[in-house]
Structure formats: structure tokens, C-alpha cells
Design a protein around this motif. Structure first.
Motif, PDB file in Angstrom:
ATOM      1  N   GLY A  47      38.961  42.383  38.806  1.00  0.00           N
ATOM      2  CA  GLY A  47      40.245  43.024  38.512  1.00  0.00           C
ATOM      3  C   GLY A  47      41.412  42.120  38.845  1.00  0.00           C
ATOM      4  O   GLY A  47      41.304  40.886  38.831  1.00  0.00           O
ATOM      5  N   GLY A  48      42.548  42.756  39.178  1.00  0.00           N
ATOM      6  CA  GLY A  48      43.787  42.015  39.408  1.00  0.00           C
ATOM      7  C   GLY A  48      43.671  40.999  40.527  1.00  0.00           C
ATOM      8  O   GLY A  48      44.021  39.823  40.353  1.00  0.00           O
ATOM      9  N   TYR A  49      43.184  41.416  41.672  1.00  0.00           N
ATOM     10  CA  TYR A  49      43.179  40.483  42.799  1.00  0.00           C
ATOM     11  C   TYR A  49      42.103  39.408  42.638  1.00  0.00           C
ATOM     12  O   TYR A  49      42.318  38.246  42.999  1.00  0.00           O
ATOM     13  N   PRO A 113      37.604  48.659  44.530  1.00  0.00           N
ATOM     14  CA  PRO A 113      38.327  49.719  45.251  1.00  0.00           C
ATOM     15  C   PRO A 113      37.704  49.988  46.631  1.00  0.00           C
ATOM     16  O   PRO A 113      36.481  49.897  46.816  1.00  0.00           O
ATOM     17  N   ASN A 114      38.561  50.348  47.585  1.00  0.00           N
ATOM     18  CA  ASN A 114      38.193  50.451  48.997  1.00  0.00           C
ATOM     19  C   ASN A 114      36.912  51.249  49.269  1.00  0.00           C
ATOM     20  O   ASN A 114      36.090  50.862  50.109  1.00  0.00           O
ATOM     21  N   ALA A 115      36.744  52.374  48.553  1.00  0.00           N
ATOM     22  CA  ALA A 115      35.618  53.268  48.854  1.00  0.00           C
ATOM     23  C   ALA A 115      34.270  52.634  48.536  1.00  0.00           C
ATOM     24  O   ALA A 115      33.235  53.116  48.994  1.00  0.00           O
ATOM     25  N   GLU A 134      37.314  42.490  50.893  1.00  0.00           N
ATOM     26  CA  GLU A 134      38.762  42.713  50.863  1.00  0.00           C
ATOM     27  C   GLU A 134      39.189  43.767  51.878  1.00  0.00           C
ATOM     28  O   GLU A 134      38.393  44.551  52.354  1.00  0.00           O
ATOM     29  N   LYS A 135      40.477  43.751  52.218  1.00  0.00           N
ATOM     30  CA  LYS A 135      41.055  44.749  53.093  1.00  0.00           C
ATOM     31  C   LYS A 135      41.383  46.002  52.294  1.00  0.00           C
ATOM     32  O   LYS A 135      41.668  45.878  51.110  1.00  0.00           O
ATOM     33  N   PRO A 136      41.382  47.190  52.852  1.00  0.00           N
ATOM     34  CA  PRO A 136      40.769  47.498  54.133  1.00  0.00           C
ATOM     35  C   PRO A 136      39.259  47.342  54.002  1.00  0.00           C
ATOM     36  O   PRO A 136      38.683  47.673  52.972  1.00  0.00           O
ATOM     37  N   TYR A 162      41.795  38.581  54.983  1.00  0.00           N
ATOM     38  CA  TYR A 162      43.130  38.548  55.586  1.00  0.00           C
ATOM     39  C   TYR A 162      43.787  37.195  55.311  1.00  0.00           C
ATOM     40  O   TYR A 162      43.744  36.284  56.143  1.00  0.00           O
ATOM     41  N   ARG A 163      44.435  37.084  54.120  1.00  0.00           N
ATOM     42  CA  ARG A 163      44.960  35.767  53.726  1.00  0.00           C
ATOM     43  C   ARG A 163      46.110  35.286  54.605  1.00  0.00           C
ATOM     44  O   ARG A 163      46.330  34.097  54.760  1.00  0.00           O
ATOM     45  N   MET A 164      46.888  36.227  55.227  1.00  0.00           N
ATOM     46  CA  MET A 164      48.026  35.798  56.041  1.00  0.00           C
ATOM     47  C   MET A 164      47.586  35.042  57.288  1.00  0.00           C
ATOM     48  O   MET A 164      48.381  34.329  57.899  1.00  0.00           O
ATOM     49  N   GLN A 201      46.082  55.608  38.824  1.00  0.00           N
ATOM     50  CA  GLN A 201      45.324  54.462  39.337  1.00  0.00           C
ATOM     51  C   GLN A 201      44.490  54.830  40.580  1.00  0.00           C
ATOM     52  O   GLN A 201      44.806  55.778  41.296  1.00  0.00           O
ATOM     53  N   TRP A 202      43.451  54.011  40.857  1.00  0.00           N
ATOM     54  CA  TRP A 202      42.538  54.348  41.964  1.00  0.00           C
ATOM     55  C   TRP A 202      43.244  54.351  43.311  1.00  0.00           C
ATOM     56  O   TRP A 202      42.825  55.040  44.237  1.00  0.00           O
ATOM     57  N   ARG A 203      44.331  53.597  43.449  1.00  0.00           N
ATOM     58  CA  ARG A 203      45.050  53.563  44.740  1.00  0.00           C
ATOM     59  C   ARG A 203      45.621  54.922  45.119  1.00  0.00           C
ATOM     60  O   ARG A 203      45.948  55.150  46.273  1.00  0.00           O
TER      61      ARG A 203
HETATM   62  P1  NAD Z   1      42.023  46.382  40.530  1.00  0.00           P
HETATM   63  O1  NAD Z   1      42.062  47.807  40.098  1.00  0.00           O
HETATM   64  O2  NAD Z   1      42.916  45.407  39.858  1.00  0.00           O
HETATM   65  O3  NAD Z   1      40.534  45.814  40.409  1.00  0.00           O
HETATM   66  C1  NAD Z   1      39.427  46.538  40.891  1.00  0.00           C
HETATM   67  C2  NAD Z   1      38.190  46.100  40.141  1.00  0.00           C
HETATM   68  O4  NAD Z   1      37.082  46.891  40.580  1.00  0.00           O
HETATM   69  C3  NAD Z   1      38.310  46.301  38.618  1.00  0.00           C
HETATM   70  O5  NAD Z   1      37.820  45.158  37.966  1.00  0.00           O
HETATM   71  C4  NAD Z   1      37.414  47.496  38.345  1.00  0.00           C
HETATM   72  O6  NAD Z   1      36.823  47.438  37.063  1.00  0.00           O
HETATM   73  C5  NAD Z   1      36.366  47.337  39.442  1.00  0.00           C
HETATM   74  N1  NAD Z   1      35.656  48.595  39.753  1.00  0.00           N
HETATM   75  C6  NAD Z   1      34.343  48.654  40.033  1.00  0.00           C
HETATM   76  N2  NAD Z   1      33.966  49.921  40.254  1.00  0.00           N
HETATM   77  C7  NAD Z   1      35.065  50.675  40.096  1.00  0.00           C
HETATM   78  C8  NAD Z   1      35.295  52.071  40.200  1.00  0.00           C
HETATM   79  N3  NAD Z   1      34.318  52.934  40.516  1.00  0.00           N
HETATM   80  N4  NAD Z   1      36.548  52.513  40.002  1.00  0.00           N
HETATM   81  C9  NAD Z   1      37.556  51.669  39.719  1.00  0.00           C
HETATM   82  N5  NAD Z   1      37.389  50.321  39.591  1.00  0.00           N
HETATM   83  C10 NAD Z   1      36.147  49.835  39.793  1.00  0.00           C
HETATM   84  O7  NAD Z   1      42.276  46.395  42.102  1.00  0.00           O
HETATM   85  P2  NAD Z   1      42.690  45.144  42.996  1.00  0.00           P
HETATM   86  O8  NAD Z   1      44.153  45.119  43.132  1.00  0.00           O
HETATM   87  O9  NAD Z   1      42.001  43.940  42.506  1.00  0.00           O
HETATM   88  O10 NAD Z   1      42.095  45.609  44.432  1.00  0.00           O
HETATM   89  C11 NAD Z   1      40.729  45.462  44.763  1.00  0.00           C
HETATM   90  C12 NAD Z   1      40.591  45.310  46.279  1.00  0.00           C
HETATM   91  O11 NAD Z   1      41.320  44.167  46.681  1.00  0.00           O
HETATM   92  C13 NAD Z   1      41.158  46.470  47.091  1.00  0.00           C
HETATM   93  O12 NAD Z   1      40.355  46.711  48.228  1.00  0.00           O
HETATM   94  C14 NAD Z   1      42.523  45.988  47.519  1.00  0.00           C
HETATM   95  O13 NAD Z   1      42.979  46.562  48.739  1.00  0.00           O
HETATM   96  C15 NAD Z   1      42.277  44.504  47.684  1.00  0.00           C
HETATM   97  N6  NAD Z   1      43.478  43.689  47.473  1.00  0.00           N
HETATM   98  C16 NAD Z   1      43.790  42.745  48.390  1.00  0.00           C
HETATM   99  C17 NAD Z   1      44.915  41.961  48.227  1.00  0.00           C
HETATM  100  C18 NAD Z   1      45.245  40.885  49.223  1.00  0.00           C
HETATM  101  O14 NAD Z   1      46.325  40.314  49.143  1.00  0.00           O
HETATM  102  N7  NAD Z   1      44.349  40.564  50.132  1.00  0.00           N
HETATM  103  C19 NAD Z   1      45.738  42.145  47.115  1.00  0.00           C
HETATM  104  C20 NAD Z   1      45.387  43.104  46.187  1.00  0.00           C
HETATM  105  C21 NAD Z   1      44.250  43.877  46.371  1.00  0.00           C
END
Ligand code: NAD
Length: 369
Positions: A47-49, A113-115, A134-136, A162-164, A201-203
Motif C-alpha cells: 500500500g501507501g507506506y 493495517p494494524n489489526a 510497522e507501528k503500532p 520507528y523511522r525517527m 478507510q481502515w484507519r
Molecule cells: P494502506 O492502506 O496504504 O496500505 C495497507 C495495505 O495493506 C494495502 O496494500 C492493502 O491492500 C493491504 N491489506 C491487506 N489486508 C488488508 C485488509 N484486510 N484490509 C485493508 N487492507 C489490507 O496503509 P498504510 O498507510 O500503508 O499503513 C500500513 C501500516 O503502516 C499501518 O500499520 C500504519 O500505521 C503503518 N504506517 C507507518 C508509517 C511510518 O511512517 N512508519 C507511515 C504510514 C503507515
């Protein structure tokens, strides 16, 4: 796209146009090609991160992208084409336990996602691969503890993203505090928030996020309070405010203010929110000086000052620096200045559990980390 991500990605894109110190220079390795060990990482959840982590890995010497785990075949196709990943190093969420037999992959980075973190980390540990999560790290301390034990049993390392903990200006403040340059620490303020967009969104799902802003962004103030003050808190108090119960359903916190008390007498005052922008600030105050970061935890460049003047250490893409350092921790047992192991993630989960408990009870909660 969630507004924070758009905001942070814009920042990140802007950061890429600034002069950025290459990792090779940072490592003082400008002439000899790197010949040491390389951590081969599979990303789980594209996903995004994960997109940023993959970009960071492109400029690493000690780590490289070696595998992909996704539930979306189209993503596997486009990512494997872009990064030249062989089909035998690609998995989905049903078959990734087979990674056990894959000699091309050393570690899996969980970016879902966290869960999902808890079960996925248990399965990766069982498959005998190191884990970066990833956090949390999980939804609560009980899950976090189980993850630590599973990795210990499997004799694999567990690190939290924890990138910081590797950011140069942040580390300079920690160095100053450790050297006594700020004197006795009295106060920390951590403000962590952004205005979240899409309500679907999942958040904003209790089931997938485990809570609201506190799990996602408030954790930066929690974690930051510990590495800035240099102690673990012994009590917490917390108060919740909800202005939009439609968007922030039961169990999904919009805004929480919390206070932490530290054994040396310092106190912290923090704000975690999904309803305010431009809220990314750390302030540390001691008897002899102060340090301030703003932005403190975005994708950079991180900016700040102390009583001695501006902090202007060069920006290195956080995800690149983190992966370079984590490779050293996993492959060469290096010890970072601020820990990034499972125990570190567990401390934050214990504080999160206590904050939610304090919100419910309206009472101060004691902590034993
Ligand atoms: P996102 O929604 O952009 O990506 C999540 C990915 O998980 C997607 O590719 C999605 O398809 C996949 N996925 C797998 N099973 C899923 C389900 N059951 N429901 C939804 N998506 C599912 O989210 P993100 O921003 O990439 O965040 C992912 C994790 O990274 C989170 O734990 C978030 O806290 C963490 N994060 C950390 C930082 C950081 O700076 N360290 C920044 C952003 C996100």
C-alpha cells in the motif's frame, strides 16, 4: 487517498527535490563499492507506506527488496516488473508460510493495517524469518507480548518501524540530553495530528485500526516522549474529545489529550488528533536548555532548534536510512542509540492500553514498563 498520506507524500516528494545526502556518503563509503552482508527483505502489504519503503530500499547498500506479499495479483505483477522480483519470491496471504523454504529472503517487513500485524508476525516467526513490523506493533500489549515470545522462540529478530529513531536531528537532541547539555529534564510537549479524510478507510475502523488517532499518529508523541525525556513514564492521565461521532464511531478516538509522569520528576503533555492539521511538534525543556522540532515526525526534512541555535543536519530519506540501519541490527547485531526492538514497541502498547483505560475511568493510571 487519506489526507495525511497525501500531505506526507507531498512533503516527501518535496524532500526529494532538496539536496539529499546519499547513503554511500553518509556511510563514509565514497570510493569502495560495498561488499558486506545485505539484508534481503520481502514487503508484506503493498500500500501507501510500502511504496515509500520500496523507494527507500532502492538507495540502500546493506538492504534490498527481495520479495513481495500481497493479496492483489495485479500489484504483484506491476511491483515484480518494476523491481525485478522473480515469481518464486512472490506470495499471497494464504501461502506466505512457504517463505520458510525460500533461501533468497532473510526478513519480512509487515506494512498492513494494524489489526493484521499480530497474526502475520506470528506466522513469519514460525517460518523462521526476521520481522520488521510497522507501528503500532499490535492492537494491545497482550498481542505485543505474544509476538515478542514467538520471535524469541523462533530465534528471529523483531524490529518495529520507528523511522525517527534514525533521524539525524532527533539523534542530535538525544545526544545533547545524554551529554547533560540540557540539564535536568523537566517537561516534554508532543503534538501529533492531522485531519483525516475518507470516512471509509481502515484507519477509521475499530476492527482494523484497533482505535483511532492514538494508534496511528498519537503513538509518535508517546514514543517521542520516551526517547526525548530518556525515561519510561510511571503514570498516565488522559481525556477524550469527540466532535464528530458519525465519522469517529465507538472505539475510534478523534482527539485525546494525555499527560505522562516520569520517575525523574519530568512531565509530558501531549495531544493526539485526527481533526487538526499542522500538528507535528516536539518541545523538550531542561534546567540548562531546550530543544524543539517542528516538523518532528513527518517524512522530512525535520526542522528544529535548541538553545544553542538551529538544528540543520542534512536530510536523508527516512525509509532508506531506517532500512540501512536495520540491516546492521539484524545482520551484524548493531545496537541503535534508541532501541527499535519488540520490547520498545511493547512499551508503547502498554502506554496506549493505559491511556484508553484512563479515558474510560477518568483516573490516573500507574504504569510499570
Ligand atoms: P494502506 O492502506 O496504504 O496500505 C495497507 C495495505 O495493506 C494495502 O496494500 C492493502 O491492500 C493491504 N491489506 C491487506 N489486508 C488488508 C485488509 N484486510 N484490509 C485493508 N487492507 C489490507 O496503509 P498504510 O498507510 O500503508 O499503513 C500500513 C501500516 O503502516 C499501518 O500499520 C500504519 O500505521 C503503518 N504506517 C507507518 C508509517 C511510518 O511512517 N512508519 C507511515 C504510514 C503507515
Amino acid at each position: 487517498m487519506p489526507s495525511r498520506r497525501r500531505f506526507l507524500q507531498t512533503l516527501s516528494a518535496a524532500a526529494l527535490t532538496l539536496p539529499v545526502m546519499p547513503l554511500s556518503v553518509m556511510a563514509g563509503n565514497t570510493e569502495q563499492p560495498y561488499q558486506g552482508p545485505v539484508l534481503r527483505v520481502a514487503l508484506m502489504g503493498l500500500g501507501g507506506y510500502a511504496t515509500l519503503v520500496a523507494r527507500g530500499l532502492e538507495s540502500c547498500q546493506r538492504a534490498r527488496l527481495a520479495g513481495l506479499i500481497s493479496g492483489t495479483p495485479e500489484k504483484i505483477r506491476s511491483w515484480s516488473e518494476k523491481y525485478g522480483i522473480a515469481g518464486k519470491n512472490c506470495y499471497n496471504y494464504e501461502n506466505f508460510d512457504q517463505i520458510r523454504d525460500n533461501k533468497d529472503i532473510d526478513a519480512v517487513y509487515v506494512i498492513t493495517p494494524n489489526a493484521l500485524h499480530h497474526e502475520q508476525v506470528l506466522r513469519i516467526a514460525k517460518a523462521g524469518k526476521h520481522v520488521i513490523c510497522e507501528k503500532p506493533m499490535a492492537l494491545n500489549a497482550r498481542e505485543g507480548q505474544e509476538m515478542i515470545e514467538a520471535c524469541r522462540r523462533a530465534k528471529v529478530k523483531l524490529l518495529v518501524g520507528y523511522r525517527m529513531h534514525f533521524e539525524a536531528n532527533t539523534l542530535e537532541i538525544v545526544r545533547m540530553r545524554q551529554a547533560g547539555e540540557l540539564g535536568k529534564i523537566r517537561f516534554f510537549q508532543g503534538l501529533s495530528g492531522f485531519r483525516i479524510g475518507d470516512p471509509g478507510q481502515w484507519r477509521l475502523s475499530k476492527q482494523l485500526a484497533g482505535g483511532g488517532a492514538l494508534m496511528d499518529i498519537g503513538i509518535y508523541a508517546i514514543n517521542g516522549s520516551r526517547y526525548m525525556v530518556g525515561e519510561d513514564p510511571v503514570w498516565v492521565a488522559a481525556q477524550e474529545t469527540k466532535t464528530d461521532p458519525q465519522k469517529f464511531k465507538a472505539g475510534v478516538d478523534e482527539t485525546i489529550q494525555f499527560q505522562l509522569g516520569f520517575p525523574g520528576g519530568a512531565v509530558a503533555s501531549c495531544l493526539s488528533t485526527y481533526s487538526m492539521n499542522n500538528l507535528d511538534r516536539f518541545f523538550l525543556n531542561g534546567d540548562k536548555g531546550f530543544a524543539e522540532l517542528q516538523p518532528a515526525t513527518g517524512y522530512g526534512p525535520i526542522k528544529g532548534r535548541t538553545n544553542k541555535g538551529e538544528l540543520a543536519l542534512p536530510h536523508v530519506m527516512h525509509q532508506a536510512r531506517q532500512m540501512e540501519e536495520m540491516a546492521g541490527i539484524i545482520l551484524e547485531n548493531k545496537k541503535p542509540l534508541i532501541p527499535v526492538d519488540g520490547e520498545e514497541g511493547l512499551k508503547d502498547l502498554k502506554i496506549i492500553d493505559a491511556i484508553y483505560q484512563a479515558v474510560q475511568s477518568g483516573k490516573k493510571v500507574s504504569l510499570k514498563l
